[in-house]
Design a protein around this motif. Structure first.
Motif, PDB file in Angstrom:
ATOM      1  N   LEU A  62      15.992   7.387 -10.798  1.00 19.49           N
ATOM      2  CA  LEU A  62      16.828   6.873 -11.873  1.00 19.49           C
ATOM      3  C   LEU A  62      16.864   5.364 -11.803  1.00 19.49           C
ATOM      4  CD1 LEU A  62      18.956   9.315 -10.316  1.00 19.49           C
ATOM      5  CD2 LEU A  62      19.074   9.521 -12.760  1.00 19.49           C
ATOM      6  N   GLN A  63      17.216   4.735 -12.915  1.00 18.90           N
ATOM      7  CA  GLN A  63      17.372   3.289 -12.914  1.00 18.90           C
ATOM      8  C   GLN A  63      18.839   2.970 -13.142  1.00 18.90           C
ATOM      9  OE1 GLN A  63      14.899   0.928 -15.583  1.00 18.90           O
ATOM     10  NE2 GLN A  63      14.802  -0.585 -13.969  1.00 18.90           N
ATOM     11  N   LEU A  64      19.355   2.106 -12.301  1.00 19.09           N
ATOM     12  CA  LEU A  64      20.754   1.707 -12.353  1.00 19.09           C
ATOM     13  C   LEU A  64      20.930   0.535 -13.301  1.00 19.09           C
ATOM     14  CD1 LEU A  64      23.630   2.004 -11.051  1.00 19.09           C
ATOM     15  CD2 LEU A  64      22.916   0.226  -9.457  1.00 19.09           C
ATOM     16  N   ASN A  65      21.909   0.666 -14.208  1.00 14.55           N
ATOM     17  CA  ASN A  65      22.305  -0.458 -15.047  1.00 14.55           C
ATOM     18  C   ASN A  65      23.627  -0.967 -14.477  1.00 14.55           C
ATOM     19  OD1 ASN A  65      23.179  -2.277 -16.932  1.00 14.55           O
ATOM     20  ND2 ASN A  65      22.641  -1.023 -18.691  1.00 14.55           N
ATOM     21  N   PRO A  66      23.576  -1.995 -13.620  1.00 12.20           N
ATOM     22  CA  PRO A  66      24.791  -2.465 -12.950  1.00 12.20           C
ATOM     23  C   PRO A  66      25.765  -3.178 -13.880  1.00 12.20           C
ATOM     24  CG  PRO A  66      22.927  -3.855 -12.359  1.00 12.20           C
ATOM     25  CD  PRO A  66      22.393  -2.744 -13.212  1.00 12.20           C
ATOM     26  N   LEU A 131      23.453   5.324 -14.802  1.00 14.16           N
ATOM     27  CA  LEU A 131      22.093   5.678 -14.432  1.00 14.16           C
ATOM     28  C   LEU A 131      21.309   6.245 -15.612  1.00 14.16           C
ATOM     29  CD1 LEU A 131      22.990   7.407 -11.072  1.00 14.16           C
ATOM     30  CD2 LEU A 131      21.722   5.271 -11.312  1.00 14.16           C
ATOM     31  N   LYS A 132      20.030   5.923 -15.642  1.00 18.95           N
ATOM     32  CA  LYS A 132      19.119   6.434 -16.663  1.00 18.95           C
ATOM     33  C   LYS A 132      17.963   7.114 -15.934  1.00 18.95           C
ATOM     34  CE  LYS A 132      15.583   4.740 -19.736  1.00 18.95           C
ATOM     35  NZ  LYS A 132      14.885   3.560 -20.188  1.00 18.95           N
ATOM     36  N   PRO A 133      17.707   8.394 -16.230  1.00 18.28           N
ATOM     37  CA  PRO A 133      16.591   9.081 -15.563  1.00 18.28           C
ATOM     38  C   PRO A 133      15.236   8.471 -15.931  1.00 18.28           C
ATOM     39  CG  PRO A 133      18.061  10.655 -16.638  1.00 18.28           C
ATOM     40  CD  PRO A 133      18.466   9.280 -17.095  1.00 18.28           C
ATOM     41  N   ILE A 134      14.374   8.361 -14.936  1.00 24.32           N
ATOM     42  CA  ILE A 134      13.006   7.888 -15.143  1.00 24.32           C
ATOM     43  C   ILE A 134      12.026   9.020 -14.871  1.00 24.32           C
ATOM     44  CG2 ILE A 134      11.215   6.350 -14.256  1.00 24.32           C
ATOM     45  CD1 ILE A 134      13.366   4.296 -13.764  1.00 24.32           C
TER      46      ILE A 134
END
Length: 157
Positions: A62-66, A131-134
């Motif tokens: 996942l990619q974290l968008n802080p 979080l956004k799944p990759i």
């Protein structure tokens, strides 16, 4: 770490590194070219974490968008509901969340074998971001991301 230490680590059947590489053995490396590296760091769901299973099985990337640290309110479908990285009591949780007064509910996926929700004091929890799944590994027979065994709790016991 030198070559010898890495070899020993990869040969150890209890090694976390070995388990992660097994989960990631089928990842297409070209997938990494599409990652927006400026958006935020990558987060990997641990091999025994079933809190968001089956939506996000162990080994999911996942990619974290802080920049998004506020837990959203509202009603969503299963696939629209925001997923957060929350730190509490020295652990990280990849989960849905809901704030209720001074408490923060860390919510598992509805089909997960993990407890449906864990309540923690809001002041003790840190929302690290949304979080956004990759990438989600495919569950195959005998793979570590397949159907979990019954009787295991959130701590893998």
């Amino acid at each position: 770490m030198d070559k010898r230490e890495l070899t020993i680590l990869l040969q150890d059947p209890t090694s976390a590194t070995r388990h992660l590489l097994a989960v990631w053995s089928d990842i297409p490396l070209l997938l990494m070219l599409d990652v927006d590296w400026e958006r935020g760091p990558l987060v990997l769901i641990g091999t025994s974490d079933r809190m968001m299973w089956p939506l996000l099985p162990p080994g999911s990337l996942l990619q974290l968008n802080p920049k998004i640290k506020t837990v959203a309110t509202g009603s969503w479908s299963e696939f629209e509901r925001p997923i957060y990285l929350i730190e509490s009591r020295g652990r990280f949780f990849c989960c849905h969340a809901q704030r209720r007064g001074e408490m923060l509910r860390l919510i598992s996926h509805g089909e997960s074998p993990s407890p449906p929700a864990i309540s923690v004091p809001f002041k003790e929890a840190k929302v690290r971001g949304q979080l956004k799944p990759i990438f989600r590994p495919l569950a195959t027979r005998g793979s570590p991301v397949g159907r979990p065994q019954r009787g295991r709790n959130i701590l893998g016991r």
